[in-house]
Scaffold this motif. Structure first.
Motif, PDB file in Angstrom:
ATOM      1  N   UNK B 197       2.861   5.218  -4.028  1.00  0.00           N
ATOM      2  CA  UNK B 197       2.416   3.834  -4.160  1.00  0.00           C
ATOM      3  C   UNK B 197       2.563   3.347  -5.605  1.00  0.00           C
ATOM      4  N   UNK B 199       4.547   4.541  -7.905  1.00  0.00           N
ATOM      5  CA  UNK B 199       5.949   4.459  -8.292  1.00  0.00           C
ATOM      6  C   UNK B 199       6.589   3.161  -7.788  1.00  0.00           C
ATOM      7  N   UNK B 201       5.126   0.322  -7.118  1.00  0.00           N
ATOM      8  CA  UNK B 201       4.603  -0.799  -7.905  1.00  0.00           C
ATOM      9  C   UNK B 201       5.224  -0.804  -9.300  1.00  0.00           C
ATOM     10  N   UNK B 202       5.312   0.383  -9.929  1.00  0.00           N
ATOM     11  CA  UNK B 202       5.946   0.457 -11.260  1.00  0.00           C
ATOM     12  C   UNK B 202       7.371  -0.061 -11.211  1.00  0.00           C
ATOM     13  N   UNK B 203       8.111   0.319 -10.174  1.00  0.00           N
ATOM     14  CA  UNK B 203       9.494  -0.141 -10.057  1.00  0.00           C
ATOM     15  C   UNK B 203       9.561  -1.668  -9.969  1.00  0.00           C
ATOM     16  N   UNK B 204       8.685  -2.249  -9.172  1.00  0.00           N
ATOM     17  CA  UNK B 204       8.666  -3.713  -9.066  1.00  0.00           C
ATOM     18  C   UNK B 204       8.289  -4.354 -10.402  1.00  0.00           C
ATOM     19  N   UNK B 205       7.331  -3.763 -11.111  1.00  0.00           N
ATOM     20  CA  UNK B 205       6.910  -4.344 -12.390  1.00  0.00           C
ATOM     21  C   UNK B 205       8.042  -4.305 -13.409  1.00  0.00           C
ATOM     22  N   UNK B 206       8.705  -3.144 -13.523  1.00  0.00           N
ATOM     23  CA  UNK B 206       9.789  -3.035 -14.498  1.00  0.00           C
ATOM     24  C   UNK B 206      10.945  -3.938 -14.073  1.00  0.00           C
ATOM     25  N   UNK B 208      10.677  -6.727 -12.813  1.00  0.00           N
ATOM     26  CA  UNK B 208      10.291  -8.111 -13.150  1.00  0.00           C
ATOM     27  C   UNK B 208      10.373  -8.395 -14.645  1.00  0.00           C
ATOM     28  N   UNK B 209      10.568  -7.360 -15.450  1.00  0.00           N
ATOM     29  CA  UNK B 209      10.589  -7.575 -16.905  1.00  0.00           C
ATOM     30  C   UNK B 209      11.846  -8.327 -17.322  1.00  0.00           C
ATOM     31  N   UNK B 217      17.848  -3.653 -12.213  1.00  0.00           N
ATOM     32  CA  UNK B 217      16.852  -4.178 -11.277  1.00  0.00           C
ATOM     33  C   UNK B 217      17.177  -3.756  -9.846  1.00  0.00           C
ATOM     34  N   UNK B 220      16.242  -0.168  -9.481  1.00  0.00           N
ATOM     35  CA  UNK B 220      14.792   0.013  -9.396  1.00  0.00           C
ATOM     36  C   UNK B 220      14.254  -0.358  -8.016  1.00  0.00           C
ATOM     37  N   UNK B 251       5.701 -11.283  -6.530  1.00  0.00           N
ATOM     38  CA  UNK B 251       6.770 -10.910  -7.466  1.00  0.00           C
ATOM     39  C   UNK B 251       7.850 -11.988  -7.427  1.00  0.00           C
ATOM     40  N   UNK B 326      15.752   4.528  -7.879  1.00  0.00           N
ATOM     41  CA  UNK B 326      14.680   5.055  -8.717  1.00  0.00           C
ATOM     42  C   UNK B 326      13.514   5.574  -7.879  1.00  0.00           C
TER      43      UNK B 326
END
Lengths: 520, 520
Positions: B197, B199, B201-206, B208-209, B217, B220, B251, B326
């Motif tokens: 879970x 990982x 979320x982290x993938x979605x956050x990065x 979005x950077x 992207x 990810x 997102x 990822x």
């Protein structure tokens, strides 16, 4: 939506066509570099153009909120939609209902119920979340430096431009220079609560093993809390409750009997920032429950197997004591988070040790007016009145004789209350104060007399506690005010207010804290 | 209860008096050493004497259950209180409702609702939990070697004596020798679900950077599942659902569009152990949803940034493909857990590659009769009939002519069904089979003819799948049987059954699996 090609029974290939589906600014895909460190500057976001609401917001002032705790949520929930292009910068993707963390640590509250994704909270404002850590502030160019981290752990720093910025990053734990804090647990995040819960269960399991000696079992079941403030006391109480019921009935009785809980407090009483009644109630409850309380004691070190503290003996000399333990919670007050410390170092008039000083409108003192705000644990509202002495005299000395007569003093009291609202309760007896400090009885206060008066009143003001309640109220106050500022900008401009300097005062009274009771 | 002394405003000191409160066997505090490795032998437990119920159980046969999953819970929930002194040995302190782990990984089910403390589950039996990992079995002395770990991480091995032991430790993931599996996630525990879970979320956050490139992207947001079995398919479906709704709306649209999900399966179809209808339904659903499906493909390696697989091209030659990603879930079947592998190596007649072989009564083949059982993923029920050939002939060849006539064959079929109940459906046409394999048409089956017949029927039997349902049913069956064994011991002894050899058969029929439908 998943609009990627379908790859049934065939090799997977990327298609670029779906990129065309969403309008996106070129700057959002390839940010320009700039600022003193020549880092990418985030002038445009991936979703800035994805619908008309987002596009319109791009023209609005950019409000950056640093942090995702009580203060930030207070701002987000009170801002009106459409007033600002909002960006939240936070190293966590969710916000946490912190006052219940002690319950989560011992398992009486489910962790999922304590958290809420920040993206969900900011959706109403069509805001953006930037998952990263604030590092530095370039106030001259209005750029916030943020450290982001790739999934491989590589750090990438970027600049986030702002028109207004709110510092709501909270605080870190005060170490007081005690060695061995790496052996302690802290309780600031949901992750902390989970780790604590796991450690307590592990201790009970190992205590139940047949190869564990009686002495080691007592050490494993000795829980020590350093700090007699709300978090420490609450955690100790929750641990006591945990040991009383539920899961503990499933461990050997021997283990349940070997449990000890000790709170070490540096002051004479626990909960010393609360009223005496609350403090006494908590002490009585602990005494009744057999929770050990060591007061007037100073923790000297935390080792992997014990806590060492000093306390004055009967002869008045400090004696060293050791408590064998395998769980130490460190909860002895707050210190500045590195970003706040950096900001403080940039502003020569900032001298507070534990937080950044703000005025009654929550503006960071020394920063460009109306651009930088700070709320919650990261900030402290100024309590010094004497530093305003010359301004106050200038404003209230109507006849310009360099002295303040009683009529002028009545005016000055109003002005003081406006600047430092927390002084109010100490300024109720206007005549009495005037007579008391009029040392030469000339029926007026000269500068020296005023300085003494203001200094002494300033000392009587207690700073607001570093609690969720204060942070939330400050956040709500600021959110409401900033929406007013946005909406009345044209009106204010028509009245000659073209700078940010007096805008806050024009639309809002200063912040006032309303105490609503304590959870502890 | 917290009966420790109260240490108010004073130094903390230990008192020993409360130790006297609970009766405890000296052996529980200082276990004797013994066994081949001269380790502490846990003959007595801390809580053995704490009340009369516990004390009485000490006289009962010691039943040790290794593992805390579906099989173990099945046994625990069906055993009658008071029949055995029960000890559960488990590296986890809780049991997990595994079929819902894919939902927990994507967050649709709360993790707390999936787990239950093992101590709570065994409380009805006044059982003991030993938090540790089974390492070895000394069958000659009936000792289980368990590795426990102190809170400092030091390993302490001990022996746990047993009269009967149940191996219910589950399995580990099959690696198939693929390099780079350290780059994969697995989904076996609640901890795994939480990591997955995080990982995602982290993938979605990065993703979005603003500094993340379009190519990165897409990488990810590319999720790859290796394995088209129930766990893999269920996780892929849950991920699809996650990307469809709820949190994903928060997102940037660009991210939602860049999501791809790919399932790589070695066979021609996914869910190939299920019925064709289920398999087709799942494939159609994936096609409709745009979930990529790569079948007849073999994963060659997993790198930190991609999955590499081979698949035959149009020319029949294997081609290598790479999917940038990822997040890789590894879910390609099961292998023996190290303890089961060790047990298997101790028993020369154990040759199965993936699990320990048990007979129809779930007794480990080759181990002392009625002492060692295995259930769930750790075990597989024997399907070979031909290995029983000589015994069967010996029992059914009434006239001892070395051949089996039809009457004797009818008797033998009953005996086969009893030994290998799973053969039943292949033995319904008794006459037809007899005639078919009576190659020389002498109206009897000689040893050669019988060997061919039994071998071919054996090949038709499908092993039970490694599912929670099978494990739970086996556990329940075994718990009920072992309680019957305990209660009928005196009756059995009066009837001349003094060894453990025929006891299971005397009180119970063999295990039969009843398929109740699938969750996937």
């Amino acid at each position: 939506m998943l609009t990627g090609a379908i790859f049934l029974h065939d090799a997977f290939t990327y298609t670029d066509k779906h990129i065309d589906g969403v309008p996106v600014a070129p700057l959002a895909l390839n940010p320009e570099r700039g600022g003193p460190k020549n880092l990418p500057v985030v002038k445009s976001y991936l979703s800035d153009l994805e619908d008309s609401e987002q596009s319109e917001l791009c023209e609005k002032p950019h409000l950056v909120i640093v942090g995702g705790g009580w203060g930030a949520i207070g701002v987000i929930n009170t801002l009106k939609t459409g007033d600002y292009h909002v960006t939240v910068v936070s190293p966590e993707t969710y916000t946490t209902f912190t006052p219940l963390l002690p319950s989560a640590a011992v398992g009486t509250v489910q962790i999922r119920s304590l958290v809420e994704p920040l993206r969900k909270v900011i959706a109403r404002l069509h805001g953006h979340l930037l998952h990263g850590k604030a590092i530095d502030l370039v106030m001259s160019e209005r750029l916030l430096e943020v450290e982001t981290v790739t999934t491989e752990g590589e750090k990438v720093n970027i600049y986030v431009p702002y028109d207004k910025i709110i510092i709501a990053v909270g605080s870190t734990a005060a170490t007081h220079g005690v060695p061995g804090l790496e052996n302690c647990y802290q309780l600031k995040t949901v992750g902390d609560a989970q780790k604590i819960r796991q450690r307590i269960i592990d201790n009970f399991e190992v205590a139940s093993l047949p190869t564990t000696s009686a002495e080691e079992r007592r050490r494993l079941l000795s829980f020590v809390v350093c700090g007699g403030g709300p978090t420490g006391v609450e955690t100790a109480a929750e641990m006591y409750d945990l040991c009383q019921e539920d899961i503990m009935n499933y461990y050997p009785k021997m283990c349940r009997q070997d449990v000890s809980i000790t709170v070490i407090q540096s002051r004479e009483h626990i909960l010393n920032t609360y009223s005496e009644a609350i403090s006494q109630y908590a002490e009585k409850k602990f005494m009744h429950d057999g929770v050990g309380l060591v007061t007037n004691a100073r923790v000297a070190a935390v080792t992997p197997t014990s806590v060492i503290y000093t306390k004055k003996g009967a002869d008045g000399k400090p004696e060293s004591h050791e408590i064998p333990t395998n769980f130490v919670l460190w909860s002895t007050g707050i210190a500045m988070n590195p970003f706040v410390a950096r900001l403080s170092s940039l502003l020569p008039n900032q001298v507070h040790r534990k937080a950044i000083e703000v005025d009654a409108h929550l503006r960071v003192k020394g920063a460009p007016m109306g651009e930088v705000y700070a709320i919650g644990d990261a900030s402290t509202i100024e309590t010094s009145i004497v530093s305003h002495l010359l301004d106050l005299v200038d404003e209230s000395d109507k006849n310009k004789d360099g002295k303040i007569d009683f009529e002028e003093w009545e005016d000055m009291v109003q002005k003081i209350k406006k600047r430092i609202p927390m002084s109010e309760e100490h300024l109720s007896r206007v005549r009495e104060l005037f007579d008391l400090y009029d040392s030469d009885a000339d029926n007026s206060l000269n500068l020296n007399e005023l300085a003494v008066l203001l200094q002494e009143i300033g000392h009587k003001i207690t700073a607001l506690p570093a609690t969720a309640q204060v942070a939330a109220q400050q956040g709500k106050y600021l959110g409401r005010k900033l929406s007013k500022v946005a909406r009345q900008r044209s009106v204010l401009a028509a009245n000659g207010l073209t700078t940010e300097a007096g805008v806050d005062e024009a639309v809002s009274s200063p912040f006032r804290y309303l105490h609503l009771g304590s959870l502890a």
